[in-house]
Design a protein around this motif. Structure first.
Motif, PDB file in Angstrom:
ATOM      1  N   GLY A  20       0.825  -1.207   0.000  1.00  0.00           N
ATOM      2  CA  GLY A  20       0.000   0.000   0.000  1.00  0.00           C
ATOM      3  C   GLY A  20       0.854   1.249   0.000  1.00  0.00           C
ATOM      4  N   SER A  21       0.558   2.156  -0.893  1.00  0.00           N
ATOM      5  CA  SER A  21       1.275   3.430  -0.976  1.00  0.00           C
ATOM      6  C   SER A  21       0.240   4.527  -1.152  1.00  0.00           C
ATOM      7  CB  SER A  21       2.228   3.438  -2.176  1.00  0.00           C
ATOM      8  OG  SER A  21       3.120   2.374  -2.103  1.00  0.00           O
ATOM      9  N   ASP A  22       0.132   5.385  -0.188  1.00  0.00           N
ATOM     10  CA  ASP A  22      -0.885   6.429  -0.254  1.00  0.00           C
ATOM     11  C   ASP A  22      -0.311   7.815  -0.481  1.00  0.00           C
ATOM     12  OD1 ASP A  22      -2.808   4.540   0.191  1.00  0.00           O
ATOM     13  OD2 ASP A  22      -3.030   4.965   2.312  1.00  0.00           O
ATOM     14  N   TYR A  23       0.972   7.924  -0.675  1.00  0.00           N
ATOM     15  CA  TYR A  23       1.613   9.223  -0.725  1.00  0.00           C
ATOM     16  C   TYR A  23       2.438   9.303  -2.010  1.00  0.00           C
ATOM     17  CZ  TYR A  23       4.291  13.188   1.152  1.00  0.00           C
ATOM     18  OH  TYR A  23       4.869  14.415   1.365  1.00  0.00           O
ATOM     19  N   PHE A  24       2.054  10.208  -2.903  1.00  0.00           N
ATOM     20  CA  PHE A  24       2.738  10.347  -4.180  1.00  0.00           C
ATOM     21  C   PHE A  24       3.102  11.798  -4.404  1.00  0.00           C
ATOM     22  CE2 PHE A  24       0.062   6.651  -4.575  1.00  0.00           C
ATOM     23  CZ  PHE A  24       0.862   5.744  -5.251  1.00  0.00           C
ATOM     24  N   VAL A  25       4.270  12.028  -4.970  1.00  0.00           N
ATOM     25  CA  VAL A  25       4.705  13.353  -5.379  1.00  0.00           C
ATOM     26  C   VAL A  25       5.128  13.228  -6.841  1.00  0.00           C
ATOM     27  CG1 VAL A  25       6.350  15.224  -5.005  1.00  0.00           C
ATOM     28  CG2 VAL A  25       5.528  13.892  -3.053  1.00  0.00           C
ATOM     29  N   ILE A  60      10.568   6.576  -7.102  1.00  0.00           N
ATOM     30  CA  ILE A  60      11.481   6.770  -5.981  1.00  0.00           C
ATOM     31  C   ILE A  60      10.756   6.471  -4.669  1.00  0.00           C
ATOM     32  CG2 ILE A  60      12.994   8.416  -4.814  1.00  0.00           C
ATOM     33  CD1 ILE A  60      12.921  10.011  -7.556  1.00  0.00           C
ATOM     34  N   ASP A  61      11.289   5.528  -3.932  1.00  0.00           N
ATOM     35  CA  ASP A  61      10.762   5.167  -2.616  1.00  0.00           C
ATOM     36  C   ASP A  61      11.405   6.090  -1.584  1.00  0.00           C
ATOM     37  OD1 ASP A  61      10.056   3.974  -0.206  1.00  0.00           O
ATOM     38  OD2 ASP A  61      11.208   2.144  -0.561  1.00  0.00           O
ATOM     39  N   GLY A  62      10.590   6.895  -0.917  1.00  0.00           N
ATOM     40  CA  GLY A  62      11.098   7.814   0.089  1.00  0.00           C
ATOM     41  C   GLY A  62      11.135   7.228   1.488  1.00  0.00           C
ATOM     42  N   THR A  63      10.730   5.976   1.641  1.00  0.00           N
ATOM     43  CA  THR A  63      10.621   5.357   2.961  1.00  0.00           C
ATOM     44  C   THR A  63      11.878   5.487   3.821  1.00  0.00           C
ATOM     45  OG1 THR A  63       9.029   3.787   2.038  1.00  0.00           O
ATOM     46  CG2 THR A  63       9.990   3.228   4.175  1.00  0.00           C
ATOM     47  N   PRO A  64      13.095   5.294   3.259  1.00  0.00           N
ATOM     48  CA  PRO A  64      14.278   5.371   4.134  1.00  0.00           C
ATOM     49  C   PRO A  64      14.512   6.746   4.762  1.00  0.00           C
ATOM     50  CG  PRO A  64      14.824   4.273   2.079  1.00  0.00           C
ATOM     51  CD  PRO A  64      13.452   4.850   1.913  1.00  0.00           C
ATOM     52  N   GLY A  97      -7.206  -1.211 -13.614  1.00  0.00           N
ATOM     53  CA  GLY A  97      -5.754  -1.103 -13.664  1.00  0.00           C
ATOM     54  C   GLY A  97      -5.083  -2.165 -14.512  1.00  0.00           C
ATOM     55  N   GLY A  98      -5.854  -3.118 -15.010  1.00  0.00           N
ATOM     56  CA  GLY A  98      -5.272  -4.145 -15.876  1.00  0.00           C
ATOM     57  C   GLY A  98      -5.017  -5.475 -15.194  1.00  0.00           C
ATOM     58  N   GLY A  99      -5.474  -5.619 -13.963  1.00  0.00           N
ATOM     59  CA  GLY A  99      -5.349  -6.899 -13.281  1.00  0.00           C
ATOM     60  C   GLY A  99      -4.083  -7.030 -12.452  1.00  0.00           C
ATOM     61  N   LEU A 100      -3.908  -8.204 -11.906  1.00  0.00           N
ATOM     62  CA  LEU A 100      -2.836  -8.498 -10.959  1.00  0.00           C
ATOM     63  C   LEU A 100      -1.444  -8.185 -11.511  1.00  0.00           C
ATOM     64  CD1 LEU A 100      -2.199  -9.616  -8.159  1.00  0.00           C
ATOM     65  CD2 LEU A 100      -2.143 -11.904  -9.183  1.00  0.00           C
ATOM     66  N   ALA A 101      -1.228  -8.394 -12.802  1.00  0.00           N
ATOM     67  CA  ALA A 101       0.090  -8.146 -13.398  1.00  0.00           C
ATOM     68  C   ALA A 101       0.469  -6.667 -13.345  1.00  0.00           C
ATOM     69  CB  ALA A 101       0.117  -8.646 -14.842  1.00  0.00           C
ATOM     70  N   HIS A 102      -0.508  -5.795 -13.137  1.00  0.00           N
ATOM     71  CA  HIS A 102      -0.246  -4.350 -13.103  1.00  0.00           C
ATOM     72  C   HIS A 102      -0.307  -3.776 -11.696  1.00  0.00           C
ATOM     73  CE1 HIS A 102      -1.698  -4.026 -17.547  1.00  0.00           C
ATOM     74  NE2 HIS A 102      -0.720  -4.891 -17.387  1.00  0.00           N
ATOM     75  N   MET A 103      -0.355  -4.644 -10.705  1.00  0.00           N
ATOM     76  CA  MET A 103      -0.440  -4.191  -9.320  1.00  0.00           C
ATOM     77  C   MET A 103       0.956  -4.160  -8.711  1.00  0.00           C
ATOM     78  SD  MET A 103      -3.631  -3.490  -8.795  1.00  0.00           S
ATOM     79  CE  MET A 103      -3.802  -2.961 -10.495  1.00  0.00           C
ATOM     80  N   TYR A 104       1.679  -3.073  -8.958  1.00  0.00           N
ATOM     81  CA  TYR A 104       3.029  -2.898  -8.445  1.00  0.00           C
ATOM     82  C   TYR A 104       2.983  -2.328  -7.034  1.00  0.00           C
ATOM     83  CZ  TYR A 104       5.481  -3.806 -12.859  1.00  0.00           C
ATOM     84  OH  TYR A 104       6.026  -4.388 -13.978  1.00  0.00           O
ATOM     85  N   MET A 105       4.121  -2.360  -6.372  1.00  0.00           N
ATOM     86  CA  MET A 105       4.203  -1.870  -4.998  1.00  0.00           C
ATOM     87  C   MET A 105       5.537  -1.171  -4.796  1.00  0.00           C
ATOM     88  SD  MET A 105       4.869  -5.503  -3.062  1.00  0.00           S
ATOM     89  CE  MET A 105       3.473  -6.289  -3.824  1.00  0.00           C
ATOM     90  N   ILE A 106       5.748  -0.667  -3.612  1.00  0.00           N
ATOM     91  CA  ILE A 106       6.956   0.113  -3.342  1.00  0.00           C
ATOM     92  C   ILE A 106       8.226  -0.726  -3.553  1.00  0.00           C
ATOM     93  CG2 ILE A 106       7.182  -0.233  -0.839  1.00  0.00           C
ATOM     94  CD1 ILE A 106       7.415   3.101  -2.759  1.00  0.00           C
TER      95      ILE A 106
END
Length: 165
Positions: A20-25, A60-64, A97-106
């Motif tokens: 889950g990613s709820d924050y986008f810039v 870009i993952d800003g988590t760190p 979104g095109g199904g499971l193959a298009h469900m990317y994550m951080i």
């Protein structure tokens, strides 16, 4: 108040699993055509990462380096008080979104923001598991046969280490 918030997050906060990613810039010109997703349901955020990667944009993952706080809440406002993952709106989002193959994550981000710098994301065992999982999911997203069974096993193994769905 900032110091109190940071202390509270360090004492009681938990890092959300990478699904889950709820924050986008992003600059406004990059996401011109977004499917008519139900924001706040599963799938829309995953498609955003997928679409950006497919367009060749840096993800870009800003988590760190960033502390982003998502307030815990229950699901009493939803049917049966259960999380939204199995709701029709979430299923509709995944289809849009095109199904499971298009469900990317951080874990699919190709860069990380670390100590004020953008660096290529390190190739960790968790990222390798995710790459293997993604390679096993067919374009139609249907996990069937030997390939689907392997994808499910790799997903379970990844979830074991991330504590997520």
């Amino acid at each position: 108040w900032e110091q109190r918030l940071q202390a509270d997050v360090q004492a009681r906060g938990k890092l959300h699993p990478p699904q889950g990613s709820d924050y986008f810039v992003y600059p406004p010109e990059v996401f011109i055509h977004i499917p008519d997703f139900a924001v706040g349901r599963a799938g829309w955020d995953n498609w955003m990462i997928y679409h950006a990667r497919r367009q060749g944009w840096k993800v870009i993952d800003g988590t760190p380096s960033l502390m982003v706080v998502h307030q815990n809440h229950d699901y009493s406002h939803l049917p049966g008080g259960r999380p939204h993952y199995d709701l029709q709106e979430s299923q509709h989002n995944m289809a849009l979104g095109g199904g499971l193959a298009h469900m990317y994550m951080i874990l699919d981000a190709d860069y990380q923001f670390i100590n004020g710098r953008i660096k290529r994301a390190p190739l960790t065992p968790l990222r390798l598991l995710r790459m293997l999982e993604r390679s096993l999911i067919p374009e139609d997203g249907r996990l069937r046969g030997l390939r689907g069974g392997l994808a499910r096993r790799v997903r379970r193994l990844r979830r074991k280490y991330t504590g997520g769905s």
